[in-house]
Design a protein around this motif. Structure first.
Motif, mmCIF file in Angstrom:
data_model
loop_
_atom_site.group_PDB
_atom_site.id
_atom_site.type_symbol
_atom_site.label_atom_id
_atom_site.label_comp_id
_atom_site.label_asym_id
_atom_site.label_seq_id
_atom_site.Cartn_x
_atom_site.Cartn_y
_atom_site.Cartn_z
ATOM 1 N N ASN A 274 25.720 -1.062 78.158
ATOM 2 C CA ASN A 274 26.992 -0.337 78.064
ATOM 3 C C ASN A 274 26.760 1.103 77.624
ATOM 4 O O ASN A 274 27.309 2.043 78.213
ATOM 5 N N ARG B 181 46.736 6.010 76.855
ATOM 6 C CA ARG B 181 47.427 4.721 76.798
ATOM 7 C C ARG B 181 48.413 4.590 77.951
ATOM 8 O O ARG B 181 48.515 3.547 78.584
ATOM 9 N N MET C 34 44.099 3.647 80.176
ATOM 10 C CA MET C 34 42.669 3.898 79.999
ATOM 11 C C MET C 34 42.135 3.455 78.640
ATOM 12 O O MET C 34 40.954 3.631 78.361
ATOM 13 N N ASP D 47 40.599 1.029 75.956
ATOM 14 C CA ASP D 47 39.684 -0.116 76.021
ATOM 15 C C ASP D 47 39.082 -0.308 77.410
ATOM 16 O O ASP D 47 38.882 -1.439 77.865
ATOM 17 N N THR D 48 38.805 0.786 78.088
ATOM 18 C CA THR D 48 38.141 0.725 79.393
ATOM 19 C C THR D 48 36.992 1.724 79.408
ATOM 20 O O THR D 48 36.898 2.606 78.553
ATOM 21 N N TYR D 49 36.134 1.566 80.401
ATOM 22 C CA TYR D 49 35.057 2.543 80.581
ATOM 23 C C TYR D 49 35.629 3.918 80.913
ATOM 24 O O TYR D 49 35.105 4.934 80.490
ATOM 25 N N TYR D 50 36.720 3.944 81.662
ATOM 26 C CA TYR D 50 37.329 5.221 82.027
ATOM 27 C C TYR D 50 37.751 6.010 80.793
ATOM 28 O O TYR D 50 37.622 7.231 80.744
#
Length: 166
Positions: free
Chosen positions: A78, A136, A140, A142-145
């Protein structure tokens, strides 16, 4: 004074400096060596008194336990993915912006460049909450973005921490 005595003084001073440096290196390396050797000890050996530098029996169970309890490989991948993506995106966007400011002539270039510099002077803590609200609403969080895209434009949590210190 002859050059012979000066040479001996210089050698003695150099020898003293090297001796002090070697002692300091040993003092600084010792905790890391102790930590590495302790990782191969059993729990009983770790807490025995008086402590021993080397384990009686070399045990790899501590490493096995950590690797099964914590998804270390997944965390490493990650981090690697986010670091590579942010670096690539930052290089792409920064090089395009730098080229346009350095080579192209267009109306309002100086004003746009001044605005760009002005936004760099705003502390990240001022924009942190509005950025979170926007992220929010865009889904986005809690995402990789959410980790990668703000990094394209120089907005990272790391910047807020380093700016606050210095």
């Amino acid at each position: 004074m002859t050059s012979y005595t000066m040479s001996n003084r210089v050698k003695a001073k150099s020898l003293l400096i090297h001796a002090v440096m070697i002692v300091c290196c040993i003092l600084f390396i010792f905790p890391f060596l102790w930590m590495a050797l302790t990782s191969f000890k059993t729990p009983q050996e770790i807490f025995q008194w008086p402590p021993r530098m080397f384990p009686n029996k070399w045990s790899f169970s501590n490493y096995q336990e950590v690797l099964t309890a914590v998804p270390l490989l997944r965390m490493l991948l990650n981090s690697l993915f986010v670091a590579v993506a942010v670096t690539a995106g930052t290089l792409l966007f920064s090089s395009l912006a730098a080229y346009s400011f350095a080579r192209l002539r267009f109306k309002g270039k100086d004003l746009l460049f001044s605005m760009y510099l002005g936004t760099m002077m705003v502390p990240l803590m001022v924009t942190l909450i509005p950025t979170f609200v926007i992220m929010r609403k865009l889904g986005m969080v809690d995402t990789y973005y959410g980790l990668i895209v703000p990094g394209f434009f120089g907005m990272t949590i790391r910047d807020s921490l380093t700016r606050r210190r210095g």
